[in-house]
Design a protein around this motif. Structure first.
Motif, PDB file in Angstrom:
ATOM      1  N   ALA A 203       5.916  -4.339  -2.442  1.00 21.35           N
ATOM      2  CA  ALA A 203       4.909  -5.484  -2.945  1.00 21.35           C
ATOM      3  C   ALA A 203       3.692  -5.424  -3.496  1.00 21.35           C
ATOM      4  O   ALA A 203       3.063  -5.618  -4.789  1.00 21.35           O
ATOM      5  N   ALA A 204       2.349  -4.210  -2.972  1.00 22.65           N
ATOM      6  CA  ALA A 204       1.158  -4.431  -3.592  1.00 22.65           C
ATOM      7  C   ALA A 204       1.567  -3.815  -4.781  1.00 22.65           C
ATOM      8  O   ALA A 204       0.638  -3.982  -5.333  1.00 22.65           O
ATOM      9  N   ALA A 205       2.346  -2.413  -4.607  1.00 20.27           N
ATOM     10  CA  ALA A 205       1.917  -1.740  -5.966  1.00 20.27           C
ATOM     11  C   ALA A 205       2.893  -2.197  -7.071  1.00 20.27           C
ATOM     12  O   ALA A 205       2.514  -1.536  -8.595  1.00 20.27           O
ATOM     13  N   THR A 206       3.963  -3.588  -7.304  1.00 20.77           N
ATOM     14  CA  THR A 206       4.128  -4.288  -8.315  1.00 20.77           C
ATOM     15  C   THR A 206       3.302  -5.780  -8.515  1.00 20.77           C
ATOM     16  O   THR A 206       3.091  -6.566  -9.321  1.00 20.77           O
ATOM     17  N   GLY A 207       2.121  -5.567  -8.060  1.00 22.57           N
ATOM     18  CA  GLY A 207       1.138  -6.459  -8.363  1.00 22.57           C
ATOM     19  C   GLY A 207       0.835  -7.571  -7.437  1.00 22.57           C
ATOM     20  O   GLY A 207       0.067  -8.908  -8.194  1.00 22.57           O
ATOM     21  N   PHE A 208       1.459  -7.757  -6.422  1.00 20.03           N
ATOM     22  CA  PHE A 208       1.605  -9.331  -5.488  1.00 20.03           C
ATOM     23  C   PHE A 208       0.129  -9.182  -4.727  1.00 20.03           C
ATOM     24  O   PHE A 208      -0.449 -10.330  -4.373  1.00 20.03           O
ATOM     25  N   GLY A 209      -0.038  -8.594  -4.890  1.00 21.08           N
ATOM     26  CA  GLY A 209      -1.670  -8.546  -3.899  1.00 21.08           C
ATOM     27  C   GLY A 209      -2.599  -7.083  -3.216  1.00 21.08           C
ATOM     28  O   GLY A 209      -2.034  -5.902  -3.583  1.00 21.08           O
ATOM     29  N   ARG A 210      -2.572  -7.442  -2.160  1.00 22.51           N
ATOM     30  CA  ARG A 210      -3.264  -5.814  -1.250  1.00 22.51           C
ATOM     31  C   ARG A 210      -2.466  -6.679   0.176  1.00 22.51           C
ATOM     32  O   ARG A 210      -2.258  -7.200   0.518  1.00 22.51           O
ATOM     33  N   ALA A 211      -2.069  -4.889   0.174  1.00 20.97           N
ATOM     34  CA  ALA A 211      -1.494  -4.531   1.559  1.00 20.97           C
ATOM     35  C   ALA A 211      -2.010  -4.085   2.589  1.00 20.97           C
ATOM     36  O   ALA A 211      -2.497  -2.593   1.937  1.00 20.97           O
ATOM     37  N   THR A 212      -2.561  -3.837   3.893  1.00 19.38           N
ATOM     38  CA  THR A 212      -3.148  -3.497   4.787  1.00 19.38           C
ATOM     39  C   THR A 212      -1.753  -2.875   5.765  1.00 19.38           C
ATOM     40  O   THR A 212      -1.133  -3.087   6.906  1.00 19.38           O
ATOM     41  N   VAL A 213      -1.800  -1.530   5.856  1.00 17.94           N
ATOM     42  CA  VAL A 213      -0.644  -0.835   6.385  1.00 17.94           C
ATOM     43  C   VAL A 213      -1.446   0.148   7.216  1.00 17.94           C
ATOM     44  O   VAL A 213      -1.665   1.057   6.996  1.00 17.94           O
ATOM     45  N   PRO A 214      -0.028   0.766   8.012  1.00 21.54           N
ATOM     46  CA  PRO A 214      -0.327   2.171   8.399  1.00 21.54           C
ATOM     47  C   PRO A 214      -0.752   3.166   7.797  1.00 21.54           C
ATOM     48  O   PRO A 214      -0.008   3.458   6.497  1.00 21.54           O
ATOM     49  N   ALA A 215      -1.807   4.568   7.627  1.00 24.93           N
ATOM     50  CA  ALA A 215      -2.781   5.275   6.731  1.00 24.93           C
ATOM     51  C   ALA A 215      -0.728   5.814   6.616  1.00 24.93           C
ATOM     52  O   ALA A 215      -0.933   6.637   5.184  1.00 24.93           O
ATOM     53  N   MET A 216      -0.707   6.213   7.433  1.00 23.79           N
ATOM     54  CA  MET A 216       0.435   7.814   6.777  1.00 23.79           C
ATOM     55  C   MET A 216       1.467   7.392   6.560  1.00 23.79           C
ATOM     56  O   MET A 216       2.423   8.176   5.340  1.00 23.79           O
ATOM     57  N   LEU A 217       1.932   5.539   6.558  1.00 21.86           N
ATOM     58  CA  LEU A 217       3.009   5.120   5.898  1.00 21.86           C
ATOM     59  C   LEU A 217       2.520   5.647   4.359  1.00 21.86           C
ATOM     60  O   LEU A 217       3.892   5.244   3.307  1.00 21.86           O
ATOM     61  N   GLU A 219       0.459   7.765   2.771  1.00 20.17           N
ATOM     62  CA  GLU A 219       0.730   9.096   2.161  1.00 20.17           C
ATOM     63  C   GLU A 219       1.041   8.994   0.532  1.00 20.17           C
ATOM     64  O   GLU A 219       0.663   9.444   0.293  1.00 20.17           O
ATOM     65  N   ALA A 220       2.421   9.023   0.688  1.00 15.77           N
ATOM     66  CA  ALA A 220       3.370   9.480  -0.658  1.00 15.77           C
ATOM     67  C   ALA A 220       2.863   9.012  -1.921  1.00 15.77           C
ATOM     68  O   ALA A 220       2.544   9.207  -2.624  1.00 15.77           O
ATOM     69  N   LEU A 222      -0.131   6.913  -1.987  1.00 16.10           N
ATOM     70  CA  LEU A 222      -0.970   6.805  -2.586  1.00 16.10           C
ATOM     71  C   LEU A 222      -1.175   8.397  -3.334  1.00 16.10           C
ATOM     72  O   LEU A 222      -2.124   8.212  -4.720  1.00 16.10           O
ATOM     73  N   ALA A 223      -0.390   9.574  -2.523  1.00 12.41           N
ATOM     74  CA  ALA A 223      -0.172  10.960  -3.439  1.00 12.41           C
ATOM     75  C   ALA A 223       0.570  10.742  -4.662  1.00 12.41           C
ATOM     76  O   ALA A 223      -0.026  10.925  -6.465  1.00 12.41           O
ATOM     77  N   ASP A 224       1.446  10.092  -5.985  1.00 14.58           N
ATOM     78  CA  ASP A 224       1.701   9.413  -6.029  1.00 14.58           C
ATOM     79  C   ASP A 224       1.255   8.311  -7.279  1.00 14.58           C
ATOM     80  O   ASP A 224       2.194   8.481  -8.411  1.00 14.58           O
ATOM     81  N   ARG A 225       0.011   8.074  -6.774  1.00  9.97           N
ATOM     82  CA  ARG A 225      -0.592   7.290  -7.665  1.00  9.97           C
ATOM     83  C   ARG A 225       0.069   5.669  -8.693  1.00  9.97           C
ATOM     84  O   ARG A 225      -0.068   5.194  -8.867  1.00  9.97           O
TER      85      ARG A 225
END
Length: 263
Positions: A203-217, A219-220, A222-225
């Motif tokens: 949902a965050a990636a599609t522009g709904f807003g901001r999501a607070t999630v476990p960092a390890m979840l 990682e990929a 963030l790496a793929d931007r």
């Protein structure tokens, strides 16, 4: 039918002494003292009510009673060894059943299992969705992953640091919170509530807003931007844990998987 108590240790000593016709060489094989071998043989003789060896000027000789039972004894030990191998086969098999929440299965676990499977030809995996309490007995599970503060009643190891990160779309997004069960409470209003952290990331990636999630979840992503971090990671009370009851935790196949996932 009630089984007769078998003095297995004494019978094992008898087999070694009969093969070597020497208490000393039997002791060397069994890594005990000759005196201990002699004590075991005497105790076995007392229990059975027979003489097992005779001492002669040429050394030990088997009595007729020992000769009468020796073949069956050795066949029995071979059966024991086969039984042990059969029981160990399940622990060393290439079949694993893993329970995990859907979000970590999709975002973190499956890519790592694919890499693990490439190095273990013939591996068979069964993935079970488990977002709530995990019943190892009913599901016949080998191991599970859960978001928790510790391993609870089971054996376990943490998969990563207990950190959460807030993310939004790669090109930015509104300062509106995307909520999910287990999400830390935020100051901004929740614009959307989803079933798990994985859906919150999407949902965050599609522009709904901001999501607070476990960092390890995340990682990929963030790496793929696909998303970008907002602020710094924050400490959390929970992280993902690999867990299993002690019998499953001791299995060779589980140990090997745990080592691979925590490397």
């Amino acid at each position: 039918m009630k089984r007769t108590h078998l003095p297995l240790n004494g019978l094992r000593v008898l087999d070694a002494a009969a093969r070597h016709l020497s208490f000393t060489r039997a002791a060397d094989e069994l890594a005990v003292t000759p005196a201990a071998v002699g004590q075991q043989i005497r105790a076995l003789e007392d229990m059975l009510g027979v003489v097992l060896f005779r001492r002669t000027p040429k050394g030990l000789e088997l009595t007729p009673e020992t000769q009468a039972g020796l073949n069956a004894l050795r066949a029995g030990f071979l059966e024991f060894e086969e039984a042990v191998r059969a029981m160990q086969a399940g622990q060393s098999s290439l079949s694993l059943t893993i329970a995990a929440p859907r979000d970590i299965t999709c975002k973190w676990l499956q890519p790592r299992l694919a890499a693990y499977a490439s190095g273990h030809p013939g591996l068979k995996l069964a993935l079970v969705a488990a977002d709530e309490a995990i019943d190892f007995t009913e599901a016949n599970l080998d191991i599970a992953i859960r978001l928790a503060s510790d391993a609870g009643e089971h054996e376990g190891v943490a998969l990563g640091e207990p950190l959460f990160v807030t993310v939004e779309a790669a090109n930015g997004g509104p300062d509106q919170r995307i909520d999910w069960p287990g999400c830390p409470l935020g100051d901004s209003p929740a614009v959307l509530r989803v079933a798990d952290a994985g859906l919150a990331i999407e949902a965050a990636a599609t522009g709904f807003g901001r999501a607070t999630v476990p960092a390890m979840l995340v990682e990929a992503d963030l790496a793929d931007r696909r998303v970008r971090a907002v602020g710094n990671p924050v400490a959390a009370s929970q992280s993902y844990w690999l867990i299993a009851p002690l019998p499953q935790w001791r299995q060779k196949k589980v140990k090997t998987l745990v080592e691979a996932l925590t490397a």
